[in-house]
Design an enzyme around this catalytic site. Structure first.
Site, PDB file in Angstrom:
ATOM      1  CG  HIS A   1      -0.038 -11.145  -2.259  1.00  0.00           C
ATOM      2  ND1 HIS A   1       0.453 -11.200  -3.539  1.00  0.00           N
ATOM      3  CD2 HIS A   1      -0.093  -9.831  -1.951  1.00  0.00           C
ATOM      4  CE1 HIS A   1       0.691  -9.979  -3.971  1.00  0.00           C
ATOM      5  NE2 HIS A   1       0.360  -9.138  -3.020  1.00  0.00           N
TER       6      HIS A   1
ATOM      7  CG  ASN B   1       3.594  -7.944  -6.377  1.00  0.00           C
ATOM      8  OD1 ASN B   1       3.038  -7.135  -7.107  1.00  0.00           O
ATOM      9  ND2 ASN B   1       3.226  -8.150  -5.134  1.00  0.00           N
TER      10      ASN B   1
HETATM   11  N1  LIG Z   1      -0.982  -1.351  -1.380  1.00  0.00           N
HETATM   12  C1  LIG Z   1      -1.144  -2.427  -2.149  1.00  0.00           C
HETATM   13  O1  LIG Z   1      -1.626  -2.347  -3.288  1.00  0.00           O
HETATM   14  C2  LIG Z   1      -0.769  -3.791  -1.619  1.00  0.00           C
HETATM   15  C3  LIG Z   1      -1.283  -4.937  -2.256  1.00  0.00           C
HETATM   16  C4  LIG Z   1      -0.984  -6.202  -1.728  1.00  0.00           C
HETATM   17  C5  LIG Z   1      -0.154  -6.308  -0.618  1.00  0.00           C
HETATM   18  N2  LIG Z   1       0.360  -5.169  -0.049  1.00  0.00           N
HETATM   19  C6  LIG Z   1       1.244  -5.332   1.125  1.00  0.00           C
HETATM   20  O2  LIG Z   1       0.455  -5.087   2.289  1.00  0.00           O
HETATM   21  C7  LIG Z   1       1.298  -4.523   3.300  1.00  0.00           C
HETATM   22  C8  LIG Z   1       0.698  -3.214   3.765  1.00  0.00           C
HETATM   23  O3  LIG Z   1       0.605  -2.325   2.683  1.00  0.00           O
HETATM   24  P1  LIG Z   1      -0.396  -1.060   2.707  1.00  0.00           P
HETATM   25  O4  LIG Z   1      -0.431  -0.518   1.345  1.00  0.00           O
HETATM   26  O5  LIG Z   1      -1.662  -1.398   3.405  1.00  0.00           O
HETATM   27  O6  LIG Z   1       0.473  -0.051   3.649  1.00  0.00           O
HETATM   28  P2  LIG Z   1      -0.037   1.230   4.440  1.00  0.00           P
HETATM   29  O7  LIG Z   1       1.154   2.102   4.599  1.00  0.00           O
HETATM   30  O8  LIG Z   1      -1.278   1.791   3.851  1.00  0.00           O
HETATM   31  O9  LIG Z   1      -0.434   0.640   5.898  1.00  0.00           O
HETATM   32  C9  LIG Z   1       0.464   0.092   6.804  1.00  0.00           C
HETATM   33  C10 LIG Z   1      -0.080   0.279   8.218  1.00  0.00           C
HETATM   34  O10 LIG Z   1       0.792  -0.425   9.126  1.00  0.00           O
HETATM   35  C11 LIG Z   1       0.913   0.365  10.295  1.00  0.00           C
HETATM   36  N3  LIG Z   1       2.096  -0.020  11.044  1.00  0.00           N
HETATM   37  C12 LIG Z   1       3.390   0.329  10.832  1.00  0.00           C
HETATM   38  N4  LIG Z   1       4.187  -0.239  11.768  1.00  0.00           N
HETATM   39  C13 LIG Z   1       3.379  -0.957  12.582  1.00  0.00           C
HETATM   40  C14 LIG Z   1       3.603  -1.773  13.717  1.00  0.00           C
HETATM   41  N5  LIG Z   1       4.830  -1.964  14.212  1.00  0.00           N
HETATM   42  N6  LIG Z   1       2.550  -2.362  14.320  1.00  0.00           N
HETATM   43  C15 LIG Z   1       1.291  -2.177  13.831  1.00  0.00           C
HETATM   44  N7  LIG Z   1       1.022  -1.419  12.743  1.00  0.00           N
HETATM   45  C16 LIG Z   1       2.042  -0.816  12.133  1.00  0.00           C
HETATM   46  C17 LIG Z   1       0.956   1.800   9.757  1.00  0.00           C
HETATM   47  O11 LIG Z   1       0.671   2.732  10.785  1.00  0.00           O
HETATM   48  C18 LIG Z   1      -0.114   1.747   8.675  1.00  0.00           C
HETATM   49  O12 LIG Z   1      -1.403   2.046   9.199  1.00  0.00           O
HETATM   50  C19 LIG Z   1       2.691  -4.400   2.681  1.00  0.00           C
HETATM   51  O13 LIG Z   1       3.432  -5.554   3.004  1.00  0.00           O
HETATM   52  C20 LIG Z   1       2.405  -4.366   1.190  1.00  0.00           C
HETATM   53  O14 LIG Z   1       3.503  -4.818   0.428  1.00  0.00           O
HETATM   54  C21 LIG Z   1       0.059  -3.907  -0.497  1.00  0.00           C
END
Ligand SMILES: NC(=O)c1ccc[n+]([C@@H]2O[C@H](COP(=O)([O-])OP(=O)(O)OC[C@H]3O[C@@H](n4cnc5c(N)ncnc54)[C@H](O)[C@@H]3O)[C@@H](O)[C@H]2O)c1
Length: 282
Positions: A139, A189
């Protein structure tokens, strides 16, 4: 030693994870669902490395060399040499399960499959792969190229070897791994979402303006960002997904997303990334 990693999902987190790995000397395969998202992710990565050049952290030549170590792909058939496959697609259980089932078919039998999930149980996600002993939660925090902490979430079946290699990998990125056990929302979280949800609910009930709530956290608790600003920074859709999931698993009301968050997400006001959330951005 790990030489190549794959990052699936080139959004906010995937880009930051990829940048950390590139700067630590790894080759990186970036996978997203369509060319538009891949191009956007690569542009973000190029931009971030450009900022690193401006700050004197890397040279322009190094930037060009690092970008040359990136392979963009829409399918997983080329990931067989990656030592780590890190998933960073949206926080939707079924979507992640599909991604893992697919990655499992193409990755090497010694690869570690990791999820960057913010909340979903590692034990649940591990059921999508053939060998759950090679499955772990890594994470990363946002922005992943800057933040030092990586919460390493160990599932019931995660092997000692997987944990040791993961700790070594995270350390090689110049980050600090902190090991926790599997629980919805892990530690980070559970604390953070209860905090953001309370702040949003206080705003909703008119107890204070958003600027006042943020000032209290910044000046009173010495937090670099207030909870309302932070929610916008994380993404309100991401916050809501995490809260929904922890609430579903724990039935603890403090995780039920405040109406104001639900409404903003419904209206497409997702925070910084969409130009408006609680605050407006240029
Ligand atoms: N944003 C934050 O602050 C944060 C912090 C820690 C963890 N996370 C976790 O990280 C993960 C991603 O979050 P994010 O903020 O980067 O989301 P985001 O929406 O910015 O990015 C997600 C990406 O995944 C792609 N995607 C969707 N379906 C797909 C598939 N089937 N195959 C390949 N790619 C695919 C999308 O096109 C997009 O580019 C989530 O699980 C979130 O909970 C987010």
């Amino acid at each position: 030693m790990t030489k190549e990693i794959t990052v699936i999902g080139v959004g906010q987190m995937g880009t930051g994870i990829a940048q950390s790995a590139l700067q630590a000397g790894y080759n990186v395969i970036l996978i997203d669902k369509n060319q538009e998202f891949l191009d956007k992710g690569f542009a973000r990565l190029t931009d971030n490395l450009g900022k690193a050049v401006e700050r004197g952290k890397i040279t322009a030549d190094e930037k060009a060399r690092l970008l040359g170590n990136v392979t963009l792909a829409r399918s997983m058939d080329g990931i067989g040499k990656s030592d780590f496959v890190i998933e960073a697609v949206p926080e939707i259980l079924d979507l992640k399960m599909d991604v893992f089932r697919n990655a499992d078919k193409f990755c090497s039998k010694s690869a570690i499959i990791a999820t960057n999930t913010s909340s979903i149980l590692i034990n649940k996600l591990a059921t999508a792969v053939s060998d759950p002993s090679r499955f772990i939660g890594l994470h990363f925090f946002n922005p992943a190229n800057v933040m030092k902490l990586v919460e390493v979430v160990v599932g019931t079946n995660t092997s000692q070897a997987t944990m040791s290699s993961s700790l070594e990998f995270i350390t090689s990125l110049g980050k600090t791994p902190v090991k926790v056990n599997d629980a919805p929302g892990f530690i980070s979280n559970r604390i953070l979402m209860a905090f953001i949800n309370e702040a949003a609910s206080d705003l909703q009930h008119g107890i204070a303006e958003k600027e006042a709530i943020d000032s209290i956290a910044k000046l009173g608790f010495n937090h670099p960002m207030g909870p309302i600003e932070l929610a916008d920074f994380i993404g309100l859709d991401v916050c809501k997904d995490i809260m929904d999931f922890i609430y579903l698993e724990t039935k603890d009301g403090k995780f039920k997303p405040a109406d104001i968050i639900v409404k903003l997400v419904q209206d497409g006001k997702l925070g910084r990334k969409s130009g408006e959330g609680f605050y407006k951005y240029k």
